[in-house]
Scaffold this motif. Structure first.
Motif, short mmCIF file in Angstrom:
data_model
loop_
_atom_site.label_atom_id
_atom_site.label_comp_id
_atom_site.label_asym_id
_atom_site.label_seq_id
_atom_site.Cartn_x
_atom_site.Cartn_y
_atom_site.Cartn_z
N SER A 104 0.83 -1.20 0.00
CA SER A 104 0.00 0.00 0.00
C SER A 104 0.87 1.25 0.00
CB SER A 104 -0.92 -0.01 1.21
OG SER A 104 -1.65 1.18 1.30
N LEU A 105 1.95 1.24 0.81
CA LEU A 105 2.87 2.39 0.85
C LEU A 105 3.57 2.58 -0.50
CD1 LEU A 105 4.51 2.06 4.38
CD2 LEU A 105 3.03 3.90 3.57
N ARG A 106 3.94 1.50 -1.15
CA ARG A 106 4.56 1.60 -2.48
C ARG A 106 3.61 2.24 -3.48
NH1 ARG A 106 7.33 -4.29 -2.91
NH2 ARG A 106 9.09 -3.87 -1.54
N CYS A 107 2.37 1.79 -3.45
CA CYS A 107 1.37 2.36 -4.36
C CYS A 107 1.17 3.85 -4.08
CB CYS A 107 0.04 1.63 -4.23
SG CYS A 107 0.08 -0.04 -4.88
N ASP A 108 1.10 4.20 -2.79
CA ASP A 108 0.94 5.61 -2.42
C ASP A 108 2.15 6.44 -2.87
OD1 ASP A 108 -1.49 5.06 -1.28
OD2 ASP A 108 -0.75 5.07 0.80
N MET A 109 3.36 5.87 -2.73
CA MET A 109 4.56 6.58 -3.16
C MET A 109 4.58 6.78 -4.68
SD MET A 109 7.56 5.08 -0.70
CE MET A 109 8.82 5.76 -1.73
N ILE A 110 4.17 5.75 -5.42
CA ILE A 110 4.10 5.88 -6.88
C ILE A 110 3.08 6.94 -7.26
CG2 ILE A 110 3.42 4.67 -9.00
CD1 ILE A 110 4.67 2.12 -7.74
N ASP A 111 1.92 6.92 -6.60
CA ASP A 111 0.87 7.90 -6.86
C ASP A 111 1.37 9.31 -6.54
OD1 ASP A 111 -1.80 8.69 -7.54
OD2 ASP A 111 -2.17 8.94 -5.37
N LEU A 112 2.06 9.48 -5.42
CA LEU A 112 2.60 10.79 -5.07
C LEU A 112 3.65 11.24 -6.08
CD1 LEU A 112 2.97 10.61 -1.17
CD2 LEU A 112 1.44 12.08 -2.48
N GLY A 113 4.48 10.29 -6.54
CA GLY A 113 5.49 10.62 -7.56
C GLY A 113 4.83 11.10 -8.84
N LEU A 114 3.77 10.45 -9.27
CA LEU A 114 3.05 10.86 -10.48
C LEU A 114 2.41 12.24 -10.29
CD1 LEU A 114 1.38 7.47 -11.49
CD2 LEU A 114 3.31 8.63 -12.62
N ARG A 115 1.84 12.47 -9.11
CA ARG A 115 1.21 13.76 -8.84
C ARG A 115 2.26 14.88 -8.84
NH1 ARG A 115 -2.60 13.05 -3.75
NH2 ARG A 115 -3.04 15.25 -4.17
N LEU A 116 3.45 14.56 -8.25
CA LEU A 116 4.52 15.56 -8.25
C LEU A 116 4.99 15.85 -9.67
CD1 LEU A 116 6.73 14.56 -5.18
CD2 LEU A 116 5.52 16.71 -5.52
N ASP A 117 5.11 14.80 -10.48
CA ASP A 117 5.51 15.00 -11.88
C ASP A 117 4.49 15.89 -12.60
OD1 ASP A 117 7.80 13.50 -11.58
OD2 ASP A 117 6.93 11.66 -12.42
N ARG A 118 3.20 15.65 -12.40
CA ARG A 118 2.16 16.46 -13.04
C ARG A 118 2.23 17.90 -12.57
NH1 ARG A 118 -2.54 13.22 -11.41
NH2 ARG A 118 -1.69 11.18 -11.83
N LEU A 119 2.45 18.08 -11.25
CA LEU A 119 2.54 19.44 -10.72
C LEU A 119 3.76 20.18 -11.28
CD1 LEU A 119 1.52 18.95 -6.99
CD2 LEU A 119 0.27 20.23 -8.72
N MET A 120 4.84 19.43 -11.42
CA MET A 120 6.06 20.04 -11.95
C MET A 120 5.86 20.45 -13.42
SD MET A 120 8.63 19.91 -9.62
CE MET A 120 10.17 19.63 -10.40
N GLU A 121 5.17 19.59 -14.17
CA GLU A 121 4.90 19.89 -15.59
C GLU A 121 3.96 21.07 -15.73
OE1 GLU A 121 3.44 16.36 -17.47
OE2 GLU A 121 5.35 15.32 -17.24
N SER A 122 2.94 21.12 -14.87
CA SER A 122 1.99 22.21 -14.97
C SER A 122 2.61 23.53 -14.47
CB SER A 122 0.71 21.90 -14.20
OG SER A 122 0.98 21.85 -12.82
N GLY A 123 3.58 23.44 -13.57
CA GLY A 123 4.26 24.62 -13.07
C GLY A 123 5.22 25.17 -14.11
N ASP A 124 5.78 24.30 -14.96
CA ASP A 124 6.72 24.72 -16.00
C ASP A 124 5.97 25.33 -17.19
OD1 ASP A 124 8.90 23.88 -14.59
OD2 ASP A 124 9.01 21.91 -15.57
N ALA A 125 4.78 24.93 -17.39
CA ALA A 125 4.04 25.38 -18.57
C ALA A 125 3.46 26.73 -18.43
CB ALA A 125 2.91 24.44 -18.88
#
Length: 125
Positions: A104-125
């Protein structure tokens, strides 16, 4: 059952029996030379019979104590086996629970990583 207490009791009974046999020398033997002191020959069969009875009783009690100790050890072995089984079951349950939480923690970490990637992409755009 307190085995030590029973053994002490048996020792005390043996000492009492020995003391009784030693004290069986009556005052009439006091004037006899120490090398000749002791019960008269006519008293020996009765004394031997008393000692034989006492020894037989002690052997019977020792056999009873041995039987009880053997039964106690058998019961202890069964209890230890039961504890082992219970611990094994508990260990497996805890292990499965921990593995589930780690997944469950691994899944949450992957989900948080994806959310961070999306936030980083939206912040750069």
């Amino acid at each position: 059952m307190n085995v030590e207490a029973e053994i002490l009791d048996l020792k005390l009974r043996v000492e009492t029996l020995e003391a009784a046999l030693r004290s069986n020398r009556s005052p009439r033997h006091d004037d006899i030379v120490p090398a000749q002191a002791g019960p008269y020959r006519s008293e020996l069969p009765a004394l031997v019979a008393q000692v034989s009875i006492g020894v037989s009783e002690l052997r019977a009690e020792i056999a009873d104590v041995r039987t009880e100790v053997g039964q106690d050890f058998e019961a202890l072995i069964v209890e230890v086996a039961g504890v082992r089984v219970q611990l094994s079951e508990n260990y497996k349950a805890v292990q499965a629970d921990l593995l589930g939480k780690i997944d469950s923690l691994r899944c949450d970490m992957i989900d948080l990583g994806l959310r961070l990637d999306r936030l980083m992409e939206s912040g750069d755009a």
